[in-house]
Scaffold this motif. Structure first.
Motif, PDB file in Angstrom:
ATOM      1  N   HIS A  21      15.156  17.225  43.575  1.00 45.31           N
ATOM      2  CA  HIS A  21      15.619  15.927  43.118  1.00 45.31           C
ATOM      3  C   HIS A  21      14.552  15.972  41.486  1.00 45.31           C
ATOM      4  O   HIS A  21      13.974  14.911  41.558  1.00 45.31           O
ATOM      5  N   ILE A  22      14.900  16.925  40.741  1.00 44.86           N
ATOM      6  CA  ILE A  22      14.208  16.854  39.711  1.00 44.86           C
ATOM      7  C   ILE A  22      14.318  15.684  38.699  1.00 44.86           C
ATOM      8  O   ILE A  22      15.600  15.372  38.541  1.00 44.86           O
ATOM      9  N   SER A  23      13.268  15.052  38.282  1.00 47.84           N
ATOM     10  CA  SER A  23      13.467  14.020  37.556  1.00 47.84           C
ATOM     11  C   SER A  23      12.160  14.013  36.336  1.00 47.84           C
ATOM     12  O   SER A  23      12.380  14.223  35.213  1.00 47.84           O
ATOM     13  N   ASP A  24      11.150  13.991  36.840  1.00 40.82           N
ATOM     14  CA  ASP A  24       9.826  14.272  35.877  1.00 40.82           C
ATOM     15  C   ASP A  24       9.187  15.371  36.528  1.00 40.82           C
ATOM     16  O   ASP A  24       9.144  16.391  35.697  1.00 40.82           O
ATOM     17  N   THR A  26       7.951  18.785  38.032  1.00 37.90           N
ATOM     18  CA  THR A  26       8.632  20.019  38.728  1.00 37.90           C
ATOM     19  C   THR A  26       7.447  20.951  39.395  1.00 37.90           C
ATOM     20  O   THR A  26       7.802  22.047  39.714  1.00 37.90           O
ATOM     21  N   ILE A  52      18.847  18.238  41.087  1.00 38.09           N
ATOM     22  CA  ILE A  52      18.283  17.248  40.178  1.00 38.09           C
ATOM     23  C   ILE A  52      18.508  15.753  40.620  1.00 38.09           C
ATOM     24  O   ILE A  52      19.248  15.690  41.785  1.00 38.09           O
ATOM     25  N   ASP A  53      17.940  14.654  40.136  1.00 43.82           N
ATOM     26  CA  ASP A  53      17.978  13.395  40.765  1.00 43.82           C
ATOM     27  C   ASP A  53      18.887  12.446  39.669  1.00 43.82           C
ATOM     28  O   ASP A  53      19.260  11.579  40.027  1.00 43.82           O
ATOM     29  N   ARG A  54      19.078  12.778  38.502  1.00 45.66           N
ATOM     30  CA  ARG A  54      19.878  11.980  37.618  1.00 45.66           C
ATOM     31  C   ARG A  54      20.249  12.733  36.396  1.00 45.66           C
ATOM     32  O   ARG A  54      19.883  13.785  36.076  1.00 45.66           O
ATOM     33  N   CYS A  57      18.771  15.910  33.787  1.00 44.94           N
ATOM     34  CA  CYS A  57      17.699  16.855  34.257  1.00 44.94           C
ATOM     35  C   CYS A  57      17.950  18.089  34.524  1.00 44.94           C
ATOM     36  O   CYS A  57      17.015  18.892  35.005  1.00 44.94           O
ATOM     37  N   THR A  60      15.880  20.809  32.677  1.00 47.69           N
ATOM     38  CA  THR A  60      14.569  20.661  33.419  1.00 47.69           C
ATOM     39  C   THR A  60      14.420  21.667  34.382  1.00 47.69           C
ATOM     40  O   THR A  60      13.460  22.466  34.835  1.00 47.69           O
ATOM     41  N   TYR A  61      15.619  21.508  35.371  1.00 49.59           N
ATOM     42  CA  TYR A  61      15.464  22.323  36.673  1.00 49.59           C
ATOM     43  C   TYR A  61      15.536  23.777  36.183  1.00 49.59           C
ATOM     44  O   TYR A  61      14.716  24.586  36.915  1.00 49.59           O
ATOM     45  N   ASP A  86      23.692  16.194  42.285  1.00 51.32           N
ATOM     46  CA  ASP A  86      24.335  16.849  41.281  1.00 51.32           C
ATOM     47  C   ASP A  86      25.370  16.742  40.537  1.00 51.32           C
ATOM     48  O   ASP A  86      25.722  17.200  39.417  1.00 51.32           O
TER      49      ASP A  86
END
Length: 242
Positions: A21-24, A26, A52-54, A57, A60-61, A86
């Motif tokens: 659930h990557i958001s901020d 990692t 990811i969460d939103r 992102c 970032t993942y 996702d």
């Protein structure tokens, strides 16, 4: 197949995580990636969806799971599955563009032959008619070529709580069809995520294991180390210290 992984032995080790659930932050995902890429015995890694969460992102993942020569000994492959988070807000196309197909398979070659891994798309709480048709045909034609068959999915096939509405669990008729199909074709193991808890159930000769979340916000982020041999699968659970 999307890839072929090779092992010099009759057994091999791989790591499994789910629901980062990557958001901020990692950090827990990076810990998992560093652990598997710095241990010579690990053949590959798997992330069972909800990468990811939103929206926005996914880059970032991808950065978090990318090979980094300054941190990692080897570019050990990592296979990602698609989860319900996702595909929210029309993000399925982004997953397809940045990661690849949501349904695929790969094989692991070893001294005793080869094993089959099948990644399914259960992101919206169902496999659907087209995917089920493909899966039946594929298992009928290909399963006999392999020592073991391992299925990877995001949504928990056996969990009956519907608190997440359409993505909570599959329709009962579909669940029964999947259970019958996996038993018929001697699927050894089905690895699942989604529910953020750990569960290990055997039904009709098939082991269904739900892996707890690796999400940073979780109290005890975890991942699973699995050794596959001719005798089956051996587990070792790891918690990540934050």
């Amino acid at each position: 197949p999307v890839a072929c992984v090779e092992s010099d032995e009759a057994s091999y080790l791989f790591y499994v995580a789910t629901d980062p659930h990557i958001s901020d932050s990692t950090s827990t995902l990076e810990t998992f990636v560093t652990a598997l890429r710095n241990y010579d015995e690990v053949s590959f890694g798997v992330i069972l969806g909800d990468c990811i969460d939103r929206r926005g992102c996914m880059p970032t993942y991808l950065d978090a799971i990318s090979y980094n020569a300054d941190k990692h000994k080897s570019p050990t492959p990592i296979f990602s599955l698609i989860g319900n988070h996702d595909i929210y807000f029309d993000m399925w196309d982004e997953f397809r563009e940045l990661i690849g197909p949501s349904v695929y398979w790969f094989e692991v070659k070893h001294k005793e032959g080869k094993d089959l891994f099948i990644a399914l798309d259960s992101a919206n709480g169902t496999l659907g008619g087209e995917q089920m048709k493909w899966l039946r045909c594929f298992l009928e034609k290909e399963r006999g070529k392999y020592r073991h068959c391992i299925v990877l999915t995001h949504t928990n096939i056996l969990y009956t709580d519907n608190s997440q509405i359409s993505s909570g669990n599959m329709p009962m008729e579909e669940t029964m069809a999947i259970l019958e199909l996996f038993g018929k074709h001697n699927v050894m193991l089905c690895l699942q995520g989604h529910d953020h808890f750990r569960e290990d159930v055997t039904f009709n000769g098939v082991r269904y294991t739900t892996v707890g979340t690796i999400r940073y916000e979780c109290e005890k982020p975890e991942y699973l180390c699995i050794r596959i041999s001719g005798n089956g699968a051996e587990y070792e659970w790891h918690y990540i210290q934050k």
